[in-house]
Design an enzyme around this catalytic site. Sequence first.
Site, short mmCIF file in Angstrom:
data_model
loop_
_atom_site.label_atom_id
_atom_site.label_comp_id
_atom_site.label_asym_id
_atom_site.label_seq_id
_atom_site.Cartn_x
_atom_site.Cartn_y
_atom_site.Cartn_z
CB ILE A 519 -0.94 -0.08 0.96
CG1 ILE A 519 -2.07 1.04 0.88
CG2 ILE A 519 -0.23 0.27 2.65
CD1 ILE A 519 -3.36 0.57 1.72
CD1 TRP A 520 2.65 1.32 -3.65
CD2 TRP A 520 1.08 2.79 -3.87
NE1 TRP A 520 2.15 1.32 -4.92
CE2 TRP A 520 0.91 2.08 -4.86
CE3 TRP A 520 0.09 3.93 -3.72
CZ2 TRP A 520 0.12 2.13 -6.03
CZ3 TRP A 520 -0.71 3.99 -4.52
CH2 TRP A 520 -0.91 3.50 -5.79
CG HIS A 521 1.51 3.29 3.64
ND1 HIS A 521 0.16 3.00 4.30
CD2 HIS A 521 1.20 4.17 2.63
CE1 HIS A 521 -0.65 3.56 3.69
NE2 HIS A 521 -0.10 4.48 2.59
CE1 TYR A 522 8.81 3.63 -0.76
CE2 TYR A 522 7.37 2.34 -1.62
CZ TYR A 522 8.10 3.34 -1.60
OH TYR A 522 7.99 4.18 -2.82
CG HIS A 523 8.21 2.56 7.48
ND1 HIS A 523 6.99 1.78 7.06
CD2 HIS A 523 8.46 1.94 8.81
CE1 HIS A 523 6.51 0.95 7.91
NE2 HIS A 523 7.34 0.94 8.93
#
Length: 589
Positions: A519-523
């Site tokens: 969901i493109w929330h990589y960190h």
Amino acid sequence: MDTSVAEMEAGVEMLTRSTAMWSSSLLLAGVLCFLIGLSHSELPPKYTFMKHATEAPAVSYYDYIIIGGGTAGCPLAATLSQSSKVLLLERGDSPYGNKNISNLATFGDTLSDTSPTSPSQRFISEDGVINARARVLGGGSCLNAGFYTRASTDYVQEVGWDGRLVNESYQWVEKVVAFEPPMLQWQSAVRDGLLEVGVQPFNGFTYDHIYGTKVGGTIFDKDGHRHTAADLLQYADPGKLTVLLHATVAKILFRHKGRPRPMAHGVVFWDSAGVMHRAYISKGSKNEIIVSAGAIGSPQLLMLSGVGPAEHLRSLGIDVVLDQPMVGQGMSDNPMNAIYIPSPAPVEISLIQVVGITKFGSYIEAASGSNFAGHSAYISDTPNFGMFSPQRTREAIERAVEQMKSLQVADFRGGFILEKVMGPLSTGHLELKNRNPSDNPSVTFNYFKEPEDLQRCVQGMMTIEKVIESKGFSKFRYPYISVEALINITATFPVNLRPKHDNDSKSWEQFCIDTVMTIWHYHGGCQVDQVVDHDYKVLGLDALRVIDGSTFNHSPGTNPQATVMMLGRYMGIKILSERLGKHGAEWKA
């Protein structure tokens, strides 16, 4: 329940037709590209400070050099320019005048564009999950689904931020980019279903992160036009800020002689014509270089500059400035899983608006619309995927994408209910593949490595199942299509490159593992207390900070973009306060 043969045939036909279309690579792109046919194209602001890097001098000097004009870099640059000379280097182009970014009607085109200058740079993690990273001024806020929500008060306290300044910084962002979304039938039905199955209380419309069900904000205005972090540059002092586009930073330069530890003092970057430029920080004890290149770009750039695991760097012929084994570690991506529900009733076109914030650590959201599979490059008909082996290679995916560009998209109606795991606890790592700053590094997220993450997914999917079966949602569900059938259909969609199994509809655990998406929330990659301190200064080096989502140990709130923009403003004020000895409250644009 008795159902006529005709009704059943109609339902099966619709389900079959609906199932024949799906995203071959970015499921969420397909989910969220249900689009409103808008003709408006946002006009670019009069940013006199924005130029192509080809116009830059061979050598230049600034008080602050910020690498990465993304979700954190833009508000940071705007704030620091209030009193200092600032250079903002962005490897991509401007978002303004690009209809694919500003208009929902062509949102999918951005994500499907794989050209060398696309605002979206696709990468596939070693886990077999297809992802995208931004390559445009404004960063991920130019590519995402627009959901806007703050971090929880507990998160703010845990990180150690100043709560008052955090609130002021959020408000500074929200004046420009945040809006209240409309609430129509589909989203209302999801809301009612969540409340009915116990995700309570209902907290109404709020930016705040509160347990229960709420309506969140959006960066799309009432006319459906996207507002991005680049819009925050309107706060800048145009006389003190320079923004260079198509400026790819190759490495950070360090000064060693006569110093107890290395000091960052300049950068080397290339323009679109392949010409090398150098920029240096001017003399002054407070001047700095700040990396805001995102969770993929920031650890990558530190490694390319000689800051990272020494053995790995030497294996690529990179001179080691600082042996820092934690650079690239702690990489995380919030795993997401979804169920598609065809609807017997018309549904509105809706982005994610409602969220159920559960106490067990899963967030429930939904999207809906007709013809929302978006750009034809992301649409597939199931037979075409017969070419895929169980492992579905990257080459096969690319061939399928090319074939699918010629497919016609038939209208169908329905929507998705998805869950994503809070945190998560599972982490991976990032490594360089080569010394080219334009290439993607190797990234492993280790989805569901920690059993608690998998259990949260299971509980989230079980909650979705209850919502689908709820009275509040009944208008949008065929009563004779079982949830098991929906699960079976969803499990057949080629959403990633991972192997599939026959028991997905019998085991929520297997379903979560097999159908996981980003969901493109990589960190992670440059985390606090591992790579940077609590002021985001890189440990063991002088005049260098990292300020972006790569510093997060956990993703804030249900969606991080609001907090990343806030952080750019927040740290800009903190840095100005250090520089000038003034309280941050005095620095309000």
